[in-house]
Design a protein around this motif. Structure first.
Motif, PDB file in Angstrom:
ATOM      1  N   TYR A   1      87.418  49.923  10.581  1.00  0.00           N
ATOM      2  CA  TYR A   1      86.580  50.894   9.870  1.00  0.00           C
ATOM      3  C   TYR A   1      85.163  50.882  10.411  1.00  0.00           C
ATOM      4  CZ  TYR A   1      89.266  53.081   6.158  1.00  0.00           C
ATOM      5  OH  TYR A   1      90.118  53.882   5.474  1.00  0.00           O
ATOM      6  N   MET A   2      84.650  49.672  10.684  1.00  0.00           N
ATOM      7  CA  MET A   2      83.259  49.573  11.114  1.00  0.00           C
ATOM      8  C   MET A   2      83.052  50.259  12.459  1.00  0.00           C
ATOM      9  SD  MET A   2      81.574  48.322   8.810  1.00  0.00           S
ATOM     10  CE  MET A   2      82.519  48.418   7.318  1.00  0.00           C
ATOM     11  N   ILE A   3      83.983  50.035  13.393  1.00  0.00           N
ATOM     12  CA  ILE A   3      83.817  50.692  14.693  1.00  0.00           C
ATOM     13  C   ILE A   3      84.176  52.171  14.561  1.00  0.00           C
ATOM     14  CG2 ILE A   3      86.130  50.319  15.674  1.00  0.00           C
ATOM     15  CD1 ILE A   3      82.825  49.805  17.494  1.00  0.00           C
TER      16      ILE A   3
ATOM     17  N   GLN B   1      76.644  49.020  14.470  1.00  0.00           N
ATOM     18  CA  GLN B   1      78.026  49.017  13.981  1.00  0.00           C
ATOM     19  C   GLN B   1      78.820  47.879  14.611  1.00  0.00           C
ATOM     20  OE1 GLN B   1      77.630  51.449  11.043  1.00  0.00           O
ATOM     21  NE2 GLN B   1      79.704  50.787  11.519  1.00  0.00           N
ATOM     22  N   LEU B   2      78.516  47.550  15.871  1.00  0.00           N
ATOM     23  CA  LEU B   2      79.194  46.411  16.497  1.00  0.00           C
ATOM     24  C   LEU B   2      78.851  45.128  15.743  1.00  0.00           C
ATOM     25  CD1 LEU B   2      78.970  47.116  20.325  1.00  0.00           C
ATOM     26  CD2 LEU B   2      80.976  47.162  18.852  1.00  0.00           C
ATOM     27  N   LEU B   3      77.588  45.049  15.332  1.00  0.00           N
ATOM     28  CA  LEU B   3      77.179  43.882  14.558  1.00  0.00           C
ATOM     29  C   LEU B   3      77.934  43.852  13.230  1.00  0.00           C
ATOM     30  CD1 LEU B   3      75.081  41.584  14.748  1.00  0.00           C
ATOM     31  CD2 LEU B   3      73.620  42.971  13.282  1.00  0.00           C
ATOM     32  N   LEU B   4      78.071  45.045  12.641  1.00  0.00           N
ATOM     33  CA  LEU B   4      78.752  45.120  11.346  1.00  0.00           C
ATOM     34  C   LEU B   4      80.232  44.778  11.473  1.00  0.00           C
ATOM     35  CD1 LEU B   4      77.150  48.216   9.593  1.00  0.00           C
ATOM     36  CD2 LEU B   4      76.718  45.804   9.217  1.00  0.00           C
ATOM     37  N   VAL B   5      80.815  45.067  12.641  1.00  0.00           N
ATOM     38  CA  VAL B   5      82.220  44.697  12.856  1.00  0.00           C
ATOM     39  C   VAL B   5      82.402  43.217  12.551  1.00  0.00           C
ATOM     40  CG1 VAL B   5      83.930  44.289  14.657  1.00  0.00           C
ATOM     41  CG2 VAL B   5      82.805  46.496  14.507  1.00  0.00           C
ATOM     42  N   LEU B   6      81.439  42.424  12.960  1.00  0.00           N
ATOM     43  CA  LEU B   6      81.519  40.986  12.673  1.00  0.00           C
ATOM     44  C   LEU B   6      80.970  40.659  11.294  1.00  0.00           C
ATOM     45  CD1 LEU B   6      80.500  39.378  16.047  1.00  0.00           C
ATOM     46  CD2 LEU B   6      82.739  39.434  14.992  1.00  0.00           C
ATOM     47  N   ALA B   7      79.846  41.321  10.936  1.00  0.00           N
ATOM     48  CA  ALA B   7      79.123  40.890   9.741  1.00  0.00           C
ATOM     49  C   ALA B   7      79.858  41.258   8.460  1.00  0.00           C
ATOM     50  CB  ALA B   7      77.729  41.512   9.740  1.00  0.00           C
ATOM     51  N   VAL B   8      80.397  42.464   8.380  1.00  0.00           N
ATOM     52  CA  VAL B   8      81.003  42.884   7.114  1.00  0.00           C
ATOM     53  C   VAL B   8      82.241  42.050   6.778  1.00  0.00           C
ATOM     54  CG1 VAL B   8      82.153  44.794   5.950  1.00  0.00           C
ATOM     55  CG2 VAL B   8      80.002  45.169   7.125  1.00  0.00           C
ATOM     56  N   PRO B   9      83.254  41.992   7.674  1.00  0.00           N
ATOM     57  CA  PRO B   9      84.393  41.142   7.330  1.00  0.00           C
ATOM     58  C   PRO B   9      83.995  39.669   7.188  1.00  0.00           C
ATOM     59  CG  PRO B   9      84.921  42.573   9.161  1.00  0.00           C
ATOM     60  CD  PRO B   9      83.449  42.651   8.961  1.00  0.00           C
ATOM     61  N   GLY B  10      83.036  39.241   8.023  1.00  0.00           N
ATOM     62  CA  GLY B  10      82.607  37.851   7.949  1.00  0.00           C
ATOM     63  C   GLY B  10      82.000  37.528   6.596  1.00  0.00           C
ATOM     64  N   LEU B  11      81.080  38.383   6.151  1.00  0.00           N
ATOM     65  CA  LEU B  11      80.443  38.155   4.853  1.00  0.00           C
ATOM     66  C   LEU B  11      81.461  38.243   3.724  1.00  0.00           C
ATOM     67  CD1 LEU B  11      76.988  39.919   4.739  1.00  0.00           C
ATOM     68  CD2 LEU B  11      77.549  37.563   4.158  1.00  0.00           C
ATOM     69  N   PHE B  12      82.329  39.219   3.853  1.00  0.00           N
ATOM     70  CA  PHE B  12      83.361  39.415   2.843  1.00  0.00           C
ATOM     71  C   PHE B  12      84.220  38.155   2.721  1.00  0.00           C
ATOM     72  CE2 PHE B  12      87.083  41.503   1.028  1.00  0.00           C
ATOM     73  CZ  PHE B  12      86.476  42.289   0.080  1.00  0.00           C
ATOM     74  N   ALA B  13      84.649  37.648   3.871  1.00  0.00           N
ATOM     75  CA  ALA B  13      85.479  36.439   3.868  1.00  0.00           C
ATOM     76  C   ALA B  13      84.686  35.260   3.340  1.00  0.00           C
ATOM     77  CB  ALA B  13      85.982  36.155   5.277  1.00  0.00           C
TER      78      ALA B  13
ATOM     79  N   GLY C   1      91.059  58.693   5.595  1.00  0.00           N
ATOM     80  CA  GLY C   1      90.659  57.687   6.570  1.00  0.00           C
ATOM     81  C   GLY C   1      89.764  58.285   7.643  1.00  0.00           C
ATOM     82  N   LEU C   2      89.622  57.557   8.729  1.00  0.00           N
ATOM     83  CA  LEU C   2      88.819  58.031   9.858  1.00  0.00           C
ATOM     84  C   LEU C   2      89.780  58.412  10.974  1.00  0.00           C
ATOM     85  CD1 LEU C   2      86.189  55.147   9.849  1.00  0.00           C
ATOM     86  CD2 LEU C   2      86.229  57.221   8.471  1.00  0.00           C
TER      87      LEU C   2
ATOM     88  N   ILE D   1      87.487  41.687  15.129  1.00  0.00           N
ATOM     89  CA  ILE D   1      87.373  42.102  16.536  1.00  0.00           C
ATOM     90  C   ILE D   1      88.667  42.752  16.986  1.00  0.00           C
ATOM     91  CG2 ILE D   1      87.099  41.254  18.887  1.00  0.00           C
ATOM     92  CD1 ILE D   1      85.261  39.100  17.763  1.00  0.00           C
ATOM     93  N   ALA D   2      89.777  42.111  16.612  1.00  0.00           N
ATOM     94  CA  ALA D   2      91.079  42.674  16.985  1.00  0.00           C
ATOM     95  C   ALA D   2      91.210  44.087  16.445  1.00  0.00           C
ATOM     96  CB  ALA D   2      92.197  41.784  16.452  1.00  0.00           C
ATOM     97  N   GLY D   3      90.791  44.267  15.174  1.00  0.00           N
ATOM     98  CA  GLY D   3      90.885  45.592  14.567  1.00  0.00           C
ATOM     99  C   GLY D   3      89.989  46.593  15.263  1.00  0.00           C
ATOM    100  N   ALA D   4      88.784  46.145  15.639  1.00  0.00           N
ATOM    101  CA  ALA D   4      87.839  47.049  16.297  1.00  0.00           C
ATOM    102  C   ALA D   4      88.370  47.500  17.649  1.00  0.00           C
ATOM    103  CB  ALA D   4      86.488  46.368  16.447  1.00  0.00           C
ATOM    104  N   LEU D   5      89.217  46.672  18.278  1.00  0.00           N
ATOM    105  CA  LEU D   5      89.816  47.083  19.554  1.00  0.00           C
ATOM    106  C   LEU D   5      91.088  47.889  19.332  1.00  0.00           C
ATOM    107  CD1 LEU D   5      89.329  43.821  21.602  1.00  0.00           C
ATOM    108  CD2 LEU D   5      88.406  46.060  22.177  1.00  0.00           C
ATOM    109  N   TYR D   6      91.751  47.630  18.198  1.00  0.00           N
ATOM    110  CA  TYR D   6      93.054  48.257  17.943  1.00  0.00           C
ATOM    111  C   TYR D   6      92.905  49.728  17.603  1.00  0.00           C
ATOM    112  CZ  TYR D   6      97.598  49.029  15.653  1.00  0.00           C
ATOM    113  OH  TYR D   6      98.826  49.503  15.287  1.00  0.00           O
ATOM    114  N   TYR D   7      91.987  50.042  16.643  1.00  0.00           N
ATOM    115  CA  TYR D   7      91.992  51.396  16.092  1.00  0.00           C
ATOM    116  C   TYR D   7      91.509  52.473  17.060  1.00  0.00           C
ATOM    117  CZ  TYR D   7      93.822  49.521  11.895  1.00  0.00           C
ATOM    118  OH  TYR D   7      94.669  48.919  11.018  1.00  0.00           O
ATOM    119  N   PRO D   8      90.577  52.183  18.013  1.00  0.00           N
ATOM    120  CA  PRO D   8      90.299  53.221  19.006  1.00  0.00           C
ATOM    121  C   PRO D   8      91.541  53.566  19.830  1.00  0.00           C
ATOM    122  CG  PRO D   8      88.557  51.604  19.000  1.00  0.00           C
ATOM    123  CD  PRO D   8      89.639  51.068  18.121  1.00  0.00           C
TER     124      PRO D   8
END
Lengths: 246, 634, 407
Positions: free
Chosen positions: C79-81, C140-152, C196-197, C279-286
């Motif tokens: 979602y973030m990417i 947004q690249l930062l958020l790819v890590l930060a959002v799930p990271g903070l959430f977890a 969705g996106l 990260i895997a998700g950010a590479l998968y969805y594109p």
């Protein structure tokens, strides 16, 4: 003589069953102490309270020179403060090598990031070798702990406790399931350990306690029944009644 | 006698200057022939006030029995006979019947009301009251007051009530109106509401200063939540008190219309991506006189400062509006209480569904520490069993009675098979059990899809479960949900009976508390576990039939309920039926409660509920009713 | 040092490199064209799934936490990417449209155009606050890590602090996933609800590059990420840190008495793996082109656990093998390319029966081959499991089973 550990007026009940009832207890540095008592006297609960596994309903547990309260500390913090515990059944990490077990126990910073940065040094390798040799596992250092015999696991656990360098060692029924020779060895070890730190041995084998030749605390139904030398407490009529039946 | 009363009433009700019927008809012939609801009112009033013959005339007009002859005389058709409306003479020539529309007929009926209110025929009086209730004018109030006496006590009561309602609306004395409003205390009738609500109608005004006499509902300041500065300024513009502002779209199209080459008023077009440049260009055009200057931001601010804004009641008397507001607030409060009761019922019904779905899970989790991910599929199997039974057995009631034990049997067997083949071999490995039963779950779901197809299968309830039980206007619950509640209570009883009074229950408790000891007492823990698992699965099957009765039976039926069931067990605490009950009540109640706060959004309700549970677990990690004791520490 | 100790790392990296080169040489963009672009995308996506499985193995196989929520982090990363991809791409389109107008658009008008393009479908005309950084790729690249990271981090802190573990923790992570999915399903949460996106396969600024080329680039990126993560994971589990987390898996009470804060370690590994999944998700969805809240369904996370279990829990290559094997087999069966199985009167169409087979096969793996597909590798390399008369390697629920351990 200031106490290393001071337990005062501690009570704990489980569903109405009073496991510990207004118990007070103190041990000084470099003291060897035996705690005896029949089943259900509250010995294990006492150890659980000191190590932070169980929170008492009331009372106070204080530790060290500054008399820090242990009640608000987690198990890990208490262990880091210098209280080691040896379980009745040997508990080592069976999927890992003797070396890994000992390395984990070595006195070192315990935080996740400090551990990530940790690298074996010449010093740590030597220490692990020494410890393994001390508990008779020098040849088994690469073996998985799960493959060791029951007695070897006991020794590995003792080795891990030594590696932790605790100031107070709580030992739960060390003689259970040991051969006579092993008991002999264990007695010697405990006595030697008590020269550098405080040791509390929980035991109900009178013969073993006699061999330790130390001050004895008798627990009964969660309270202190008697305290003193073994001969002294053996002469106590209350103790006789508890042990021999009424 | 009757005529005299009519005339009297008409004299009171009608306007002061009464004219003879013939004269009135003469003047208003065209309007009567082609009436419109907007303009015909005064004419009808005049006719009603015209004395003799007026009632007959109006009744005929309203009944579409009034006609016009070729020379313009009004004629009343009464069965076979046709008579002149004014003179009463017989007419033989052709009559063109008038067709007033329903709006006009309503006005006619209202005009007839005073006369009809005193009619000896109770049916006519009743009809007159109905008409008056729908469409009353200030003039009707005295007429009604005159006719309050009625031999029929029911009608007398209705008249009295209507009199109070009309007093609220039309009495010139505010004190009388307030008294009438207060007299409806505790009454939630829609007629009362309809009488009160218009009193609180407001209009939003902007003015330099408010008139002394205005009954102000609220003073508004621009920029507050109720009135944005834009809206306030629009009020001023609409009231002609200020000059209109320039919108960005207007500015853009104005600029586009004045492009000269690649410039607008000396500003290059390429620069116009900047709002400031656009303003410059527009100002230049305005200065040159090409465009009308627009209100500037300062002007707007000054105008807003110079004027006051308020919501003003159409009703002039503050006492009346205060009393009406108080009465409506009371009414709204009572309605909320009723909605609360309705909500409690909803929550109870949802809780009973969760309880039914979770109880089997609670048994297996509590006794064996095993999470059965296929539990949802057992619910689904129960529902499909119900469906199959219904296709085989005629009669909805009979088939339902057959379906319940059949579903129990099918899922009991499935549970036992699952236990013997999988779960027994994963003793003390609950995480692996969770995953393995998940494998079973996806296999079962797909198999159901392959066998029954993807479309929903009907599982119809018998007719006696079809209706709803209701109290008042708001509180109601469908009979099926009551039946499910009863079923849930039955299962609670059954479960308590099994655990406390039967051998299996004793063995179950023994195995839960101390498996080793139980085994040495001659209990076969394996067999007990198998029976327990079968029992839990069987109950899931019955829950499936119950859920299938009101939800669609699809292969995904189970997975819709499984997470909520898990939550119920986790929140309630393991190994305690009361915990499951409390968990179900908490989750059901919570979900409904949150839905009220945000009624349009059940998804949000579920999201918040789950978040609540995650936080709840913080404080009660072992659930509402935790299993306690020395041996479960850690 | 690491490679000397664990030659399997080198073998793994070698195979991954060989695979990437082979696919590149057979792709339509850089080689013979033997592999169609859609297949390159499938392979690239599979590598991303393998990366997520690797993270799952760290958290479950090594730390013993059966998280049923890691696919939520995967989707969050997507979602973030996806926000940037969609915003920037729509921005290009809107700018192109508005360029035809007589007056050039203001930045405000551009943004309004983008907003109505993206959110018109959910009936909103305001840009949600969550999209504040959508225009900036680095953010947004930062958020790819930060959002799930903070959430977890927050979820893990709450869960581990109150000592929720075992089955309870699994159910709680599942609930978390469901809550997140339900939230994203709402139109007013600002992520376009169940739409969705979409259009994520169009990379802003790279409109001139054909999809055939892009797909290979993403394959490279996925392979690189997998390789780096494999190195990181190997390094983590090889040292003292790995020792401690495996000890937590087998007997966390004992680890506490050694003075380690179990909660802290769990939190570190939970958060770290969540970020790897992101990260895997950010590479998968594109590569997939579209993401919607259904991707977060709790079942997706259970599948992740299934892959790890089928591949073999507690060994890194097992997770990768499991993910690759099951997801490729799954797309083969459900793609309708598998021949029907004729059983006389009854013919098994794999499109319908594959799930049944997978479910039952998974049950069998759990029961009879806890090491899963890794058993094959163990057989080749001569690894045996210890004989412990059925005893697990520790008292905890996540502890290795006898057959899962290495002698």
């Amino acid at each position: 003589m200031s106490a290393l550990l001071e337990v005062s007026g501690v009570s704990k009940s489980f569903d109405g069953f009073k496991a510990i009832n207004n118990l007070s207890f103190a041990i000084a540095e470099r003291e060897l102490r035996a705690i005896i008592g029949p089943n259900g006297a509250g010995k294990t609960t006492f150890m659980d309270i000191v190590t932070g596994k169980t929170r008492p309903d009331s009372g106070e547990v204080r530790w060290g020179e500054n008399s820090r309260s242990l009640l608000r500390m987690s198990e890990a913090q208490i262990a880091r403060a210098g209280i080691g515990r040896k379980f009745q059944r040997p508990t080592v990490f069976e999927d890992q090598s003797v070396e890994a077990n000992l390395i984990m126990a070595l006195k070192a910073p315990r935080g996740p990031f400090a551990v990530l940065r940790w690298r074996p040094s010449a010093g740590s390798r030597a220490r692990v070798q020494d410890l393994a040799a001390e508990v008779g596992l020098a040849g088994q250092i690469r073996r998985k702990a799960g493959e060791l015999s029951h007695g070897q696991k006991q020794w590995l656990e003792i080795g891990m406790l030594l590696a932790q360098e605790p100031r107070l060692l709580l030992v739960d029924e060390p003689a259970a399931g040991m051969t006579l020779a092993e008991r002999e060895q264990t007695t010697t070890l405990l006595k030697r350990l008590a020269e550098t730190r405080a040791v509390v041995v929980v035991e109900h084998d009178m013969e073993f306690v006699r061999r330790l030749n130390c001050k004895v605390t008798v627990l009964h139904q969660g309270s202190l029944l008697a305290e003193g030398s073994l001969d002294h407490v053996s002469a106590n009529p209350d103790v006789i009644e508890v042990y021999l039946g009424r | 006698m009757r005529r005299i009363v009519f005339c009297l009433l008409l004299l009171i009700a009608g306007p002061a200057s009464a004219q003879d019927l013939g004269a009135v008809l003469e003047v208003s012939r065209d309007q009567i022939a082609k009436p419109s609801r907007q303009t015909i009112g005064p004419v009808i009033d005049e006719i009603a006030a015209s004395g003799a013959g007026a009632v007959t005339f109006l009744e005929a007009w309203g009944d579409r029995r009034l006609g016009l002859t070729a020379e313009g005389r009004f004629a009343i058709v009464d069965g076979e006979a046709t008579i002149d409306a004014v003179t009463g003479a017989r007419i033989t020539e052709e009559v063109d019947l008038l067709r007033p529309n329903s709006g006009v007929r309503g006005l006619i009926a209202a005009a007839l009301v005073p006369a009809q209110l005193a009619d000896p025929d109770p049916v006519r009086r009743q009809a007159a009251l109905d008409a008056l209730g729908r469409d009353a004018t200030p003039g009707h109030l005295p007429a009604l007051r005159q006719a309050l006496q009625d031999p029929d006590p029911g009608l007398a009561a209705r008249k009295a009530r209507l009199e109070r309602l009309l007093t609220i609306r039309f009495d010139p004395d505010p004190a009388a109106r307030v008294t009438a409003i207060d007299s409806f205390d505790g009454d939630d009738g829609t007629d009362v509401q309809a009488a009160l609500s218009p009193l609180l109608a407001t209009s939003r005004v902007a003015a330099a200063s408010l008139p002394e006499t205005a009954n102000i509902a609220a003073r508004l300041s621009p920029g507050s939540d109720d009135l944005s500065p834009d809206a306030a300024y629009r009020l001023l513009v609409d009231a002609g008190l200020a000059r209109a502002r320039l919108t960005e779209a207007d500015q853009k199209s104005a600029l586009a219309a004045h492009i000269e080459g690649d410039q607008v008023a000396g500003v290059p077009v390429a620069d116009l991506a900047d709002p400031a440049a656009r303003d410059r260009a527009y100002a230049a055009l305005a200065q040159a006189g090409t465009l009308a200057p627009a209100a500037t931001a300062e002007e707007v601010e000054a105008a807003l400062k110079a004027h006051v804004f308020a919501d003003i009641y159409a009703e002039a008397s503050p006492e009346v509006t205060d009393a009406a507001r108080a009465a409506l607030n009371d009414m709204a409060f009572r309605k909320r209480v009723q909605q609360g009761a309705d909500l409690t019922l909803d929550a109870l019904s949802l809780a009973s569904i969760y309880f039914l779905a979770a109880i089997g899970l609670a048994i297996t989790f509590g006794v064996m520490g095993v999470i059965n991910m296929a539990h949802g599929e057992f619910i689904m199997m129960g529902a499909y069993t119900g469906y199959v039974v219904q296709t085989l057995v005629p009669g909805k009631t009979v088939s339902l009675i057959v379906a319940l034990p059949a579903a129990f049997a099918v899922t009991f067997l499935a549970g036992v098979v699952l236990y013997l083949l999988v779960i027994r071999h994963l003793a003390k490995r609950p995480l692996e059990t969770l995953l393995a039963t998940f494998g079973v779950s996806i296999a079962l779901q797909q198999m159901a899809k392959n066998i029954f197809g993807t479309q929903a299968r009907p599982l119809t309830a018998p007719d006696w479960l079809g209706g709803a039980i209701s109290w008042g206007e708001v509180v109601s619950i469908s009979t099926i949900r009551v039946a499910i509640l009863v079923l849930a209570l039955l299962f609670l009883g059954l479960f308590l009976f099994i655990t406390r009074r039967t051998r299996l229950g004793l063995n179950m408790r023994a195995v839960t508390q101390n498996p080793g000891m139980a085994a040495s007492m001659g209990i076969n823990p394996d067999r007990v576990a198998m029976m327990t698992f079968g029992l839990g699965s069987g109950i899931a099957g019955i829950a499936g039939v119950a859920i299938g009765l009101f939800a669609k039976v699809t292969s995904e039926l189970g997975s819709d309920y499984i997470v909520q069931s898990f939550m119920t067990v986790v929140v309630g605490g393991v190994g305690n039926i009361w915990g499951t009950l409390a968990g179900a009540a908490l989750i059901g109640g919570l979900q409904k409660g949150i839905e009220v706060l945000n009624p349009a959004n059940t998804l949000a309700a579920q999201t918040w509920m789950i978040l609540f549970i995650i936080v709840f677990i913080q404080f009660r990690p072992r659930g509402i009713f935790p299993t306690r004791g020395r041996f479960v520490e850690g | 040092m690491l490679i000397r100790k664990y030659p399997s790392v080198l073998i793994f990296l070698g195979i991954l490199a060989a695979f990437t080169i082979a696919v590149t040489l057979m792709s339509q963009a850089y080689g013979t064209g033997a592999i169609p672009t859609s297949m390159v995308k499938t392979l690239g996506k599979t590598l991303c799934l393998a990366l997520a499985a690797l993270a799952m193995d760290l958290v479950w196989g090594y730390a013993g936490i059966l998280s049923l929520g890691h696919m939520a982090f995967f989707a969050l990363g997507g979602y973030m990417i996806g926000m940037w991809l969609m915003y920037a791409r729509t921005g290009e389109i809107v700018a192109a449209t508005l360029a035809n107008a007589p007056i050039p658009p203001t930045p405000m008008e551009l943004q309004q155009g983008i907003t109505s393009q993206i959110f018109g479908v959910v009936g909103s005309s305001d840009l949600p606050l969550t999209w504040a950084f959508a225009g900036s790729l680095p953010m947004q690249l930062l958020l790819v890590l930060a959002v799930p990271g903070l959430f977890a981090l927050v979820f893990g802190w709450l869960a581990f602090r109150s000592r929720v573990n075992g089955v309870y923790l699994s159910i709680l992570t599942q609930a978390m996933t469901l809550a997140l999915a339900l939230w994203l399903f709402q139109n007013d949460s600002g992520f376009r609800g169940n739409n969705g996106l979409s259009g994520l396969q169009n990379i802003p600024g790279l409109g001139h590059v054909p999809q055939a080329t892009l797909s290979v680039w993403f394959l490279w990126a996925s392979a690189l990420a997998l390789g780096l993560a494999y190195l990181l994971a190997s390094w983590l589990v090889a040292g003292k840190f790995g020792s401690v987390i495996r000890a937590i898996r087998d007997d966390e009470a004992r680890v506490r008495f050694l003075g380690y804060s179990v909660e802290g370690y769990k939190l570190v590994i939970f958060t770290l793996t969540a970020m790897i999944c992101a990260i895997a998700g950010a590479l998968y969805y594109p590569q997939a082109g579209i993401i919607n809240p259904a991707e977060l369904a709790p079942i997706a996370s259970i599948y992740l656990a299934v892959w790890v279990a089928i591949g073999g829990r507690g060994r890194l290559y097992g997770a990768v093998i499991g993910a690759v094997f099951v997801s490729l087999l799954s797309s083969w069966f459900t793609g309708g390319r598998a021949p029907d199985l004729n059983l006389g009167p009854f013919s098994v169409q794999w499109v319908n029966w594959w799930q049944v087979l997978l479910g039952l096969a998974f049950v069998c793996v759990t029961l009879f081959a806890p090491r899963g597909l890794s058993s094959v590798i163990d057989a080749i390399t001569g690894l045996r499991h210890p004989n412990r008369r059925g005893q697990d390697l520790g008292p905890d629920l996540g502890a290795l089973r006898e057959q899962e351990a290495e002698a």
